[in-house]
Scaffold this motif. Structure first.
Motif, PDB file in Angstrom:
ATOM      1  N   UNK A   1      -2.899   2.957   3.143  1.00 21.96           N
ATOM      2  CA  UNK A   1      -2.809   2.427   4.509  1.00 21.96           C
ATOM      3  C   UNK A   1      -3.796   3.164   5.416  1.00 21.96           C
ATOM      4  N   UNK A   2      -3.911   4.467   5.232  1.00 23.53           N
ATOM      5  CA  UNK A   2      -4.904   5.223   5.994  1.00 23.53           C
ATOM      6  C   UNK A   2      -6.319   4.797   5.603  1.00 23.53           C
ATOM      7  N   UNK A   3      -6.532   4.562   4.314  1.00 23.16           N
ATOM      8  CA  UNK A   3      -7.855   4.131   3.847  1.00 23.16           C
ATOM      9  C   UNK A   3      -8.265   2.811   4.495  1.00 23.16           C
ATOM     10  N   UNK A   4      -7.352   1.825   4.537  1.00 20.92           N
ATOM     11  CA  UNK A   4      -7.724   0.526   5.102  1.00 20.92           C
ATOM     12  C   UNK A   4      -8.005   0.643   6.600  1.00 20.92           C
ATOM     13  N   UNK A   5      -7.292   1.524   7.284  1.00 18.91           N
ATOM     14  CA  UNK A   5      -7.603   1.758   8.698  1.00 18.91           C
ATOM     15  C   UNK A   5      -9.006   2.354   8.838  1.00 18.91           C
TER      16      UNK A   5
ATOM     17  N   UNK B   1      -7.200   9.985  -1.711  1.00 22.46           N
ATOM     18  CA  UNK B   1      -7.603  10.715  -0.508  1.00 22.46           C
ATOM     19  C   UNK B   1      -8.136   9.745   0.546  1.00 22.46           C
ATOM     20  N   UNK B   2      -8.439  10.287   1.700  1.00 22.90           N
ATOM     21  CA  UNK B   2      -9.104   9.512   2.752  1.00 22.90           C
ATOM     22  C   UNK B   2     -10.569   9.928   2.882  1.00 22.90           C
TER      23      UNK B   2
ATOM     24  N   UNK C   1       0.796  -1.221   0.000  1.00 23.58           N
ATOM     25  CA  UNK C   1       0.000   0.000   0.000  1.00 23.58           C
ATOM     26  C   UNK C   1       0.830   1.274   0.000  1.00 23.58           C
ATOM     27  N   UNK C   2       0.248   2.319  -0.570  1.00 22.60           N
ATOM     28  CA  UNK C   2       0.804   3.659  -0.419  1.00 22.60           C
ATOM     29  C   UNK C   2       0.421   4.153   0.983  1.00 22.60           C
TER      30      UNK C   2
ATOM     31  N   UNK D   1     -10.596   1.980  16.133  1.00 22.77           N
ATOM     32  CA  UNK D   1      -9.533   2.767  15.532  1.00 22.77           C
ATOM     33  C   UNK D   1      -8.216   1.996  15.658  1.00 22.77           C
ATOM     34  N   UNK D   2      -7.893   1.231  14.615  1.00 22.76           N
ATOM     35  CA  UNK D   2      -6.685   0.397  14.619  1.00 22.76           C
ATOM     36  C   UNK D   2      -5.860   0.694  13.376  1.00 22.76           C
ATOM     37  N   UNK D   3      -4.539   0.545  13.460  1.00 24.43           N
ATOM     38  CA  UNK D   3      -3.680   0.837  12.306  1.00 24.43           C
ATOM     39  C   UNK D   3      -3.818  -0.225  11.202  1.00 24.43           C
ATOM     40  N   UNK D   4      -3.349   0.146  10.025  1.00 24.38           N
ATOM     41  CA  UNK D   4      -3.445  -0.724   8.855  1.00 24.38           C
ATOM     42  C   UNK D   4      -2.787  -2.079   9.079  1.00 24.38           C
ATOM     43  N   UNK D   5      -1.644  -2.118   9.771  1.00 26.06           N
ATOM     44  CA  UNK D   5      -0.974  -3.410   9.956  1.00 26.06           C
ATOM     45  C   UNK D   5      -1.820  -4.381  10.774  1.00 26.06           C
TER      46      UNK D   5
END
Length: 136
Positions: free
Chosen positions: A21-25, A85-86, A16-17, A35-39
């Protein structure tokens, strides 16, 4: 006319860009309010219940330019963002498209029908098919 293209299976944050990564979160937060990070959303740990399974990312293009990035996950859910964008502009819930902007909803719904991404049993399938016929 918008079209879904460039389908990718996403299994790792490394694919991911930073924006994606923000989008998947954000997809995960829309799905389960956490609210969890992409990883964490793409973890390979089979015990991690926060993972978004069966994760795909599509480009949605119009006139050969990316307009949206569409995420599909958990077999029947998804989120659609303005490209790069997000800003989430639509969601997929139990395989159906949800969008507050009627023109955008018709554009995306018709594109989903053409791509075979909207089940024929969806309550809006016929309306989106008619929109597809009008754009051909």
């Amino acid at each position: 006319m918008a079209d879904f293209t460039n389908r990718r299976q996403i299994t790792s944050v490394a694919q991911l860009t930073p924006i994606q990564a923000q989008q998947i979160a954000l997809c995960g937060a829309a799905y389960d309010d956490e609210d969890l990070p992409a990883d964490r959303r793409l973890s390979s740990d089979p015990e991690d219940e926060s993972v978004l399974s069966f994760c795909e990312l599509w480009d949605v293009v119009a006139d050969q330019s990316p307009v949206y990035e569409a995420w599909f996950y958990q077999s029947d859910s998804g989120s659609i963002f303005l490209a790069g964008t997000t800003e989430m502009v639509a969601q997929i819930m139990q395989c159906g498209l949800e969008c507050d902007d009627e023109e955008r909803e018709l554009e995306l719904g018709a594109a989903m029908v053409r791509a075979g991404l909207l089940p024929s049993g969806d309550s809006e399938f016929e309306r989106f098919c008619r929109a597809t016929d009008e754009t051909l």
